[in-house]
Design a protein around this motif. Structure first.
Motif, PDB file in Angstrom:
ATOM      1  N   GLU A 121     -17.072  12.090  32.930  1.00 18.90           N
ATOM      2  CA  GLU A 121     -18.288  12.136  33.767  1.00 18.90           C
ATOM      3  C   GLU A 121     -18.491  12.719  35.190  1.00 18.90           C
ATOM      4  N   LEU A 122     -17.322  13.184  35.775  1.00 21.88           N
ATOM      5  CA  LEU A 122     -17.209  13.402  36.887  1.00 21.88           C
ATOM      6  C   LEU A 122     -16.564  15.423  36.673  1.00 21.88           C
ATOM      7  N   ILE A 123     -16.613  15.520  35.586  1.00 23.65           N
ATOM      8  CA  ILE A 123     -16.176  16.771  35.413  1.00 23.65           C
ATOM      9  C   ILE A 123     -17.634  17.740  35.143  1.00 23.65           C
ATOM     10  N   PHE A 124     -17.771  16.422  34.479  1.00 20.08           N
ATOM     11  CA  PHE A 124     -18.648  17.299  33.965  1.00 20.08           C
ATOM     12  C   PHE A 124     -19.676  18.211  34.867  1.00 20.08           C
ATOM     13  N   GLN A 125     -20.180  17.191  35.913  1.00 23.71           N
ATOM     14  CA  GLN A 125     -20.957  16.957  37.366  1.00 23.71           C
ATOM     15  C   GLN A 125     -20.907  18.006  37.487  1.00 23.71           C
ATOM     16  N   GLN A 126     -19.411  18.639  37.979  1.00 23.42           N
ATOM     17  CA  GLN A 126     -18.807  20.022  38.865  1.00 23.42           C
ATOM     18  C   GLN A 126     -19.190  20.976  37.446  1.00 23.42           C
ATOM     19  N   LEU A 127     -18.826  20.704  36.268  1.00 24.90           N
ATOM     20  CA  LEU A 127     -19.182  22.181  35.366  1.00 24.90           C
ATOM     21  C   LEU A 127     -20.550  22.568  35.622  1.00 24.90           C
ATOM     22  N   GLU A 128     -21.349  21.340  36.201  1.00 29.07           N
ATOM     23  CA  GLU A 128     -23.195  22.019  35.541  1.00 29.07           C
ATOM     24  C   GLU A 128     -23.409  23.399  36.942  1.00 29.07           C
ATOM     25  N   ASP A 129     -22.332  23.270  38.143  1.00 32.13           N
ATOM     26  CA  ASP A 129     -22.366  24.213  38.999  1.00 32.13           C
ATOM     27  C   ASP A 129     -21.425  25.514  39.274  1.00 32.13           C
ATOM     28  N   LEU A 130     -20.343  25.243  38.093  1.00 30.50           N
ATOM     29  CA  LEU A 130     -19.348  26.617  37.658  1.00 30.50           C
ATOM     30  C   LEU A 130     -20.378  27.343  36.301  1.00 30.50           C
ATOM     31  N   LEU A 131     -21.035  26.370  35.710  1.00 29.48           N
ATOM     32  CA  LEU A 131     -21.897  26.978  33.784  1.00 29.48           C
ATOM     33  C   LEU A 131     -23.318  26.276  34.486  1.00 29.48           C
ATOM     34  N   PRO A 132     -24.016  27.142  35.360  1.00 30.38           N
ATOM     35  CA  PRO A 132     -24.646  26.369  34.744  1.00 30.38           C
ATOM     36  C   PRO A 132     -25.566  26.508  33.269  1.00 30.38           C
ATOM     37  N   GLY A 133     -26.056  26.019  32.940  1.00 33.02           N
ATOM     38  CA  GLY A 133     -26.962  26.197  31.095  1.00 33.02           C
ATOM     39  C   GLY A 133     -26.009  25.960  30.490  1.00 33.02           C
ATOM     40  N   LEU A 134     -25.019  25.308  30.801  1.00 34.53           N
ATOM     41  CA  LEU A 134     -23.610  25.266  29.640  1.00 34.53           C
ATOM     42  C   LEU A 134     -24.365  24.356  28.487  1.00 34.53           C
ATOM     43  N   PRO A 135     -24.411  24.624  27.096  1.00 28.75           N
ATOM     44  CA  PRO A 135     -24.877  23.562  25.913  1.00 28.75           C
ATOM     45  C   PRO A 135     -23.949  22.480  26.310  1.00 28.75           C
ATOM     46  N   ARG A 136     -24.957  20.891  25.798  1.00 24.85           N
ATOM     47  CA  ARG A 136     -24.214  20.111  25.274  1.00 24.85           C
ATOM     48  C   ARG A 136     -23.553  19.894  24.747  1.00 24.85           C
ATOM     49  N   PRO A 137     -22.064  19.534  24.758  1.00 32.50           N
ATOM     50  CA  PRO A 137     -21.309  19.217  23.450  1.00 32.50           C
ATOM     51  C   PRO A 137     -21.811  18.402  22.273  1.00 32.50           C
ATOM     52  N   ILE A 138     -21.311  18.622  21.170  1.00 32.76           N
ATOM     53  CA  ILE A 138     -21.552  17.381  19.700  1.00 32.76           C
ATOM     54  C   ILE A 138     -19.981  16.151  20.038  1.00 32.76           C
ATOM     55  N   PHE A 139     -18.973  17.579  20.202  1.00 33.48           N
ATOM     56  CA  PHE A 139     -18.347  16.591  20.778  1.00 33.48           C
ATOM     57  C   PHE A 139     -16.939  17.176  21.778  1.00 33.48           C
ATOM     58  N   THR A 140     -16.948  15.625  22.753  1.00 29.31           N
ATOM     59  CA  THR A 140     -15.684  16.313  23.609  1.00 29.31           C
ATOM     60  C   THR A 140     -13.951  15.383  23.669  1.00 29.31           C
ATOM     61  N   LYS A 141     -13.291  15.145  24.544  1.00 29.54           N
ATOM     62  CA  LYS A 141     -11.753  14.680  23.788  1.00 29.54           C
ATOM     63  C   LYS A 141     -11.063  14.935  25.604  1.00 29.54           C
ATOM     64  N   CYS A 142     -11.213  13.658  26.310  1.00 25.12           N
ATOM     65  CA  CYS A 142     -10.647  13.472  27.602  1.00 25.12           C
ATOM     66  C   CYS A 142      -9.242  13.402  27.898  1.00 25.12           C
ATOM     67  N   ARG A 143      -8.360  14.210  27.891  1.00 27.18           N
ATOM     68  CA  ARG A 143      -7.158  13.799  27.999  1.00 27.18           C
ATOM     69  C   ARG A 143      -6.903  13.738  29.650  1.00 27.18           C
ATOM     70  N   LYS A 144      -5.971  12.548  29.715  1.00 26.24           N
ATOM     71  CA  LYS A 144      -5.024  12.589  31.192  1.00 26.24           C
ATOM     72  C   LYS A 144      -3.407  12.477  31.015  1.00 26.24           C
ATOM     73  N   TRP A 145      -3.311  13.279  31.666  1.00 27.95           N
ATOM     74  CA  TRP A 145      -1.896  14.088  31.780  1.00 27.95           C
ATOM     75  C   TRP A 145      -1.094  13.504  32.847  1.00 27.95           C
ATOM     76  N   ARG A 146      -0.084  12.248  32.563  1.00 27.42           N
ATOM     77  CA  ARG A 146       0.157  11.639  33.520  1.00 27.42           C
ATOM     78  C   ARG A 146       1.493  12.488  33.762  1.00 27.42           C
ATOM     79  N   HIS A 147       2.588  12.802  33.139  1.00 31.86           N
ATOM     80  CA  HIS A 147       3.146  14.097  33.139  1.00 31.86           C
ATOM     81  C   HIS A 147       2.744  15.547  32.717  1.00 31.86           C
ATOM     82  N   SER A 148       2.236  15.988  33.569  1.00 38.38           N
ATOM     83  CA  SER A 148       1.378  17.522  32.625  1.00 38.38           C
ATOM     84  C   SER A 148       2.755  18.373  33.601  1.00 38.38           C
ATOM     85  N   GLN A 149       2.940  18.791  35.156  1.00 41.12           N
ATOM     86  CA  GLN A 149       3.901  20.170  34.733  1.00 41.12           C
ATOM     87  C   GLN A 149       5.207  19.232  35.848  1.00 41.12           C
TER      88      GLN A 149
END
Length: 325
Positions: free
Chosen positions: A264-292
């Protein structure tokens, strides 16, 4: 017949299995275990449950090949290109830091197709949802215990998971690693972040002139990819997919939060970055504890004729690109 266990079905584990198959002429049994439900590791590809053809790379976004490694690893690139597993990146990625002579590639079928290619080549038996908890030395063999309590014995064990997970293992491995070696492994460090995949219905239009964009002015979002466009697999029968990678500070701050709250926090930021972005039919949020990986490490323990190999890394994978080292 020598028995080999490779723990981790990411790029390191899959390529190790393929190279063993290629280089060892004698009889050899190779099996690969991974605690996840599919191959890929940090090069994983997720599918929409509404349309399996609608996919998104949740980890590494593209492969960057420097001139030095283009020559050193030419046979690997030639093979992947010949099989259509890799293709040149043709769409623009805004904000990409390009160096002279670098080449960028994408995987049309998803970046995890690279891992699956090497696993097929290896002929190894691959088992998922196999979490290793303990490694003991028994009768000149490595006895490897799973989370279920069952164990198997092997002549060679290769550990390719992130170093913090290696250091959590119990059993004789704890005493076999010296204090100096443990300090070396503990010096290996990773960044953390989240990835959010958005999947859309066929016919949905996302009208931007780029396939990917690095964001420098947002505290949450670092990278956005129109993933099907980036891989040049746009189709009227398959909806588009987006991938958003967060900044490291955001990932660290919300590392222990639920993925639902972070989404939800990411979606809030996306509204400013990509206004008018359609609502998806499916979402997947992945935590990368060991990313880089920011500090590299490697450890090999030799005991009589038994090998235990702990590999932190053979390639440096950023959360956006994958730079072969």
């Amino acid at each position: 017949m020598a028995r080999v266990l490779i723990v981790g079905a990411g790029l390191t584990g899959s390529l190790c299995a393929a190279l063993l198959k290629k280089e060892i002429s004698g009889p050899l049994y190779v099996t690969v275990w991974d605690k996840a439900g599919d191959a890929g590791g940090r090069m994983t590809t997720t599918s929409s449950p509404h349309n399996p053809q609608c996919t998104a790379d949740m980890g590494a976004q593209y492969i960057t090949c420097t001139p030095h490694y283009a020559k050193k690893h030419q046979t690997f690139y030639d093979e992947l290109l010949a099989h259509g597993i890799l293709k040149p990146l043709t769409w623009p990625i805004e904000g990409m830091n390009m160096k002279e002579g670098d080449c960028n590639f994408v995987a049309p079928q998803g970046v995890s197709s690279i891992i699956k290619h090497y696993l097929r080549q290896s002929g190894a038996e691959v088992y998922f949802r196999q979490c290793v908890t303990q490694i003991n030395l028994k009768n000149d063999k490595w006895e490897v215990f799973k989370e279920t309590g069952f164990s198997e014995q092997f002549d060679l064990v290769v550990l390719t998971m992130p170093v913090p997970q290696i250091l959590q293992l119990q059993g004789d491995i704890v005493n076999l690693i010296s204090e100096c070696q443990r300090q070396q492994l503990e010096s290996v460090s990773y960044s953390s972040r989240y990835a959010l995949g958005l999947f859309y219905e066929a016919g949905t239009k996302i009208d931007v002139p780029w396939a990917g964009q690095y964001i420098t002015s947002n505290p949450c979002v670092r990278f956005v990819s129109i993933d099907n466009k980036k891989r040049n697999v746009e189709s009227s029968e398959t909806g588009p997919s987006l991938v958003i990678h967060t900044t490291v500070p955001f990932g660290v701050k919300y590392l222990e939060q639920s993925t639902e709250d972070v989404q939800e926090l990411i979606f809030q930021q996306l509204e400013d970055l990509l206004p008018g972005l359609p609502r998806p039919i499916f979402t997947k949020c992945r935590k990368w504890r060991h990313s880089q990986l920011s500090v590299f490490g490697q450890l090999t323990i030799f005991l009589n004729l038994n090998f235990l190999i702990c590999k932190a890394r053979v390639i440096a994978t950023t959360s956006q690109g994958c730079c072969v080292n």
